[in-house]
Structures are given as C-alpha cells and as structure tokens.
Write an enzyme that holds these catalytic residues in place. Structure first.
Site, PDB file in Angstrom:
ATOM      1  N   GLY A  56       0.822  -1.196   0.000  1.00 39.18           N
ATOM      2  CA  GLY A  56       0.000   0.000   0.000  1.00 39.18           C
ATOM      3  C   GLY A  56       0.859   1.249   0.000  1.00 39.18           C
ATOM      4  O   GLY A  56       2.062   1.191   0.308  1.00 39.18           O
ATOM      5  N   GLN A  61       3.077   9.876   1.723  1.00 34.23           N
ATOM      6  CA  GLN A  61       4.359   9.187   1.554  1.00 34.23           C
ATOM      7  C   GLN A  61       5.085   9.614   0.280  1.00 34.23           C
ATOM      8  O   GLN A  61       6.287   9.365   0.157  1.00 34.23           O
ATOM      9  CB  GLN A  61       4.157   7.669   1.514  1.00 34.23           C
ATOM     10  CG  GLN A  61       3.717   7.079   2.840  1.00 34.23           C
ATOM     11  CD  GLN A  61       3.604   5.573   2.739  1.00 34.23           C
ATOM     12  OE1 GLN A  61       2.581   5.052   2.344  1.00 34.23           O
ATOM     13  NE2 GLN A  61       4.679   4.884   3.083  1.00 34.23           N
ATOM     14  N   CYS A 112       6.623  -0.771   6.178  1.00 37.31           N
ATOM     15  CA  CYS A 112       6.166   0.488   5.588  1.00 37.31           C
ATOM     16  C   CYS A 112       7.266   1.012   4.680  1.00 37.31           C
ATOM     17  O   CYS A 112       8.439   1.002   5.068  1.00 37.31           O
ATOM     18  CB  CYS A 112       5.871   1.487   6.707  1.00 37.31           C
ATOM     19  SG  CYS A 112       5.280   3.077   6.106  1.00 37.31           S
ATOM     20  N   LEU A 113       6.876   1.476   3.501  1.00 39.30           N
ATOM     21  CA  LEU A 113       7.879   1.983   2.558  1.00 39.30           C
ATOM     22  C   LEU A 113       8.573   3.231   3.107  1.00 39.30           C
ATOM     23  O   LEU A 113       9.659   3.574   2.660  1.00 39.30           O
ATOM     24  CB  LEU A 113       7.224   2.285   1.207  1.00 39.30           C
ATOM     25  CG  LEU A 113       6.664   1.051   0.475  1.00 39.30           C
ATOM     26  CD1 LEU A 113       5.954   1.474  -0.804  1.00 39.30           C
ATOM     27  CD2 LEU A 113       7.760   0.044   0.182  1.00 39.30           C
ATOM     28  N   HIS A 154      -3.479   0.665   8.329  1.00 37.32           N
ATOM     29  CA  HIS A 154      -2.112   1.182   8.223  1.00 37.32           C
ATOM     30  C   HIS A 154      -2.084   2.380   7.271  1.00 37.32           C
ATOM     31  O   HIS A 154      -1.507   3.431   7.594  1.00 37.32           O
ATOM     32  CB  HIS A 154      -1.187   0.058   7.726  1.00 37.32           C
ATOM     33  CG  HIS A 154       0.216   0.490   7.455  1.00 37.32           C
ATOM     34  ND1 HIS A 154       1.286   0.013   8.174  1.00 37.32           N
ATOM     35  CD2 HIS A 154       0.740   1.367   6.548  1.00 37.32           C
ATOM     36  CE1 HIS A 154       2.389   0.586   7.724  1.00 37.32           C
ATOM     37  NE2 HIS A 154       2.092   1.403   6.733  1.00 37.32           N
ATOM     38  N   GLU A 155      -2.722   2.223   6.105  1.00 39.16           N
ATOM     39  CA  GLU A 155      -2.677   3.306   5.108  1.00 39.16           C
ATOM     40  C   GLU A 155      -3.442   4.530   5.603  1.00 39.16           C
ATOM     41  O   GLU A 155      -3.001   5.662   5.404  1.00 39.16           O
ATOM     42  CB  GLU A 155      -3.215   2.828   3.761  1.00 39.16           C
ATOM     43  CG  GLU A 155      -2.393   1.718   3.098  1.00 39.16           C
ATOM     44  CD  GLU A 155      -0.900   2.011   3.048  1.00 39.16           C
ATOM     45  OE1 GLU A 155      -0.514   3.191   2.912  1.00 39.16           O
ATOM     46  OE2 GLU A 155      -0.110   1.052   3.162  1.00 39.16           O
ATOM     47  N   HIS A 158      -1.606   6.866   7.822  1.00 41.92           N
ATOM     48  CA  HIS A 158      -0.740   7.856   7.158  1.00 41.92           C
ATOM     49  C   HIS A 158      -1.480   9.172   6.934  1.00 41.92           C
ATOM     50  O   HIS A 158      -0.853  10.227   6.862  1.00 41.92           O
ATOM     51  CB  HIS A 158      -0.258   7.321   5.808  1.00 41.92           C
ATOM     52  CG  HIS A 158       0.875   6.346   5.898  1.00 41.92           C
ATOM     53  ND1 HIS A 158       2.107   6.688   6.408  1.00 41.92           N
ATOM     54  CD2 HIS A 158       0.974   5.046   5.525  1.00 41.92           C
ATOM     55  CE1 HIS A 158       2.917   5.629   6.342  1.00 41.92           C
ATOM     56  NE2 HIS A 158       2.251   4.621   5.820  1.00 41.92           N
TER      57      HIS A 158
HETATM   58 NI    NI Z   1       3.130   2.765   5.453  1.00 42.45          NI
END
Ligand code: NI
Length: 191
Positions: A56, A61, A112-113, A154-155, A158
C-alpha cells in the site's frame, strides 16, 4: 481513449521516510477526484507502490498531503492463523473513513515503505467498515477483515500523520527485516 492512457507518462515518485515532517501532518481532503492532477497522482502512486514492492501507499508518503491511499492485499501476504486469508484487488480510496466493527483485535507484522528495512508487530482491529470515494469519484463502502483490514488501517493512519511504530506497544517487536528468520523459528516454537 486507450491510446491516451498509455501515452500519458507515468512516474515513479520519491518516497518520504520517517523523520520527514509531511508524514506527521494530517492530510487534507481531495476536492475533486476526477481532476487530471489527481488522476495522474493515482497512476503514479500505483506505479510507485508496484516498483517498491509495497502492499500500500498513501499520498503523504509521496510528499502530497492529500487523503488518498492505494493498496492491494495479495493472498501470499495473509498467511497467518489469527488473520484469515482475505485478499483485495488494487484499490484506490479517497477521503476514506474507517471504523472498527466489534472488539476483536489481532497482532500482525507490518512494514512500511517510509520505514525501510524494519518490521514491527502492531495490534489492529480485525474487522472494520470503510467508506470512501473511488478513483472515479463514486461513493464506495465495505467491510474488511484480517490482512485486508490491517492494510487499510495502516494506510489510513498515514492520513492522520501516524506511522506504525507509533501504534506499537512493545518495541522489542520492532526488528530488522534481515532478522525475520529468528521470528519464524520462535513463533513456530510457540504453537
Ligand atoms: Ni506505510
């Protein structure tokens, strides 16, 4: 139509990492999902997510403070006893709202990226309802369980300026990906 879509240049966007202030700032609602710049951002976010091999990606991000996430929940990532196999196709959620359904929570490992190289165990609601606009600007709503519910939570975190380590209650469960082999052994012993 198809030709236009394919000739539109896509781009892999730079991903903000933990410590960049944009990741701590609440995102703003998207006024017009069909605006060409939003449509372009959706395409670029999807391409960036695939390029980085992520499940995701949220707009903050990629340094855009808007309430928009893209994700996919492939079955291979959802193999765990306490998180029923639940997959989702590539999905775009704009201005999403989520709420837990029931009290049940489960712990699961997240990456997480924006937090490259690490994994952490996070407790999330096991079952949620969500409501959002899709990439066409249409209202969508649904429910998600297990890994699918985890990815959405999670997304959406953000979009309120929260990274998964901030949700952790036991920082001994924050580990480097390269040490994940130890985790698999100790979990096997537990069962
Ligand atoms: Ni993330």
């Amino acid at each position: 139509m198809g030709r236009n879509r394919h000739s539109a240049a896509m781009a892999i966007l730079k991903i903000a990492k933990m410590g960049h202030p944009i990741l701590l700032r609440p995102a703003d609602p998207v006024a017009d999902p069909q605006h060409p710049e939003i449509q372009r951002l959706i395409r670029d976010m999807v391409e960036t997510m695939h390029d980085a091999d992520g499940a995701g990606l949220a707009a903050p991000q990629v340094h855009v403070p808007l309430q928009m996430v893209v994700y996919h929940a492939p079955g291979a990532r959802a193999e765990s006893d306490d998180e029923p196999l639940e997959t989702a196709p590539l999905t775009v959620l704009i201005n999403p709202e989520i709420e837990p359904l029931g009290e049940e929570v489960s712990r699961g490992w997240e990456g997480c990226l924006s937090v490259p190289g690490l994994r952490g165990e996070v407790e999330r609601a096991n079952h949620i309802a969500y409501r959002a606009l899709n990439e066409k600007g249409e209202s969508v709503e649904g429910e998600a369980k297990g890994f699918h519910a985890r990815v959405i939570q999670h997304e959406c975190d953000h979009l309120v300026g929260v990274l998964y380590p901030q949700r952790m209650t036991d920082l001994s469960k924050l580990i480097f990906e390269s040490e994940i082999k130890h985790l698999i052994v100790s979990e096997g012993e537990d069962e």
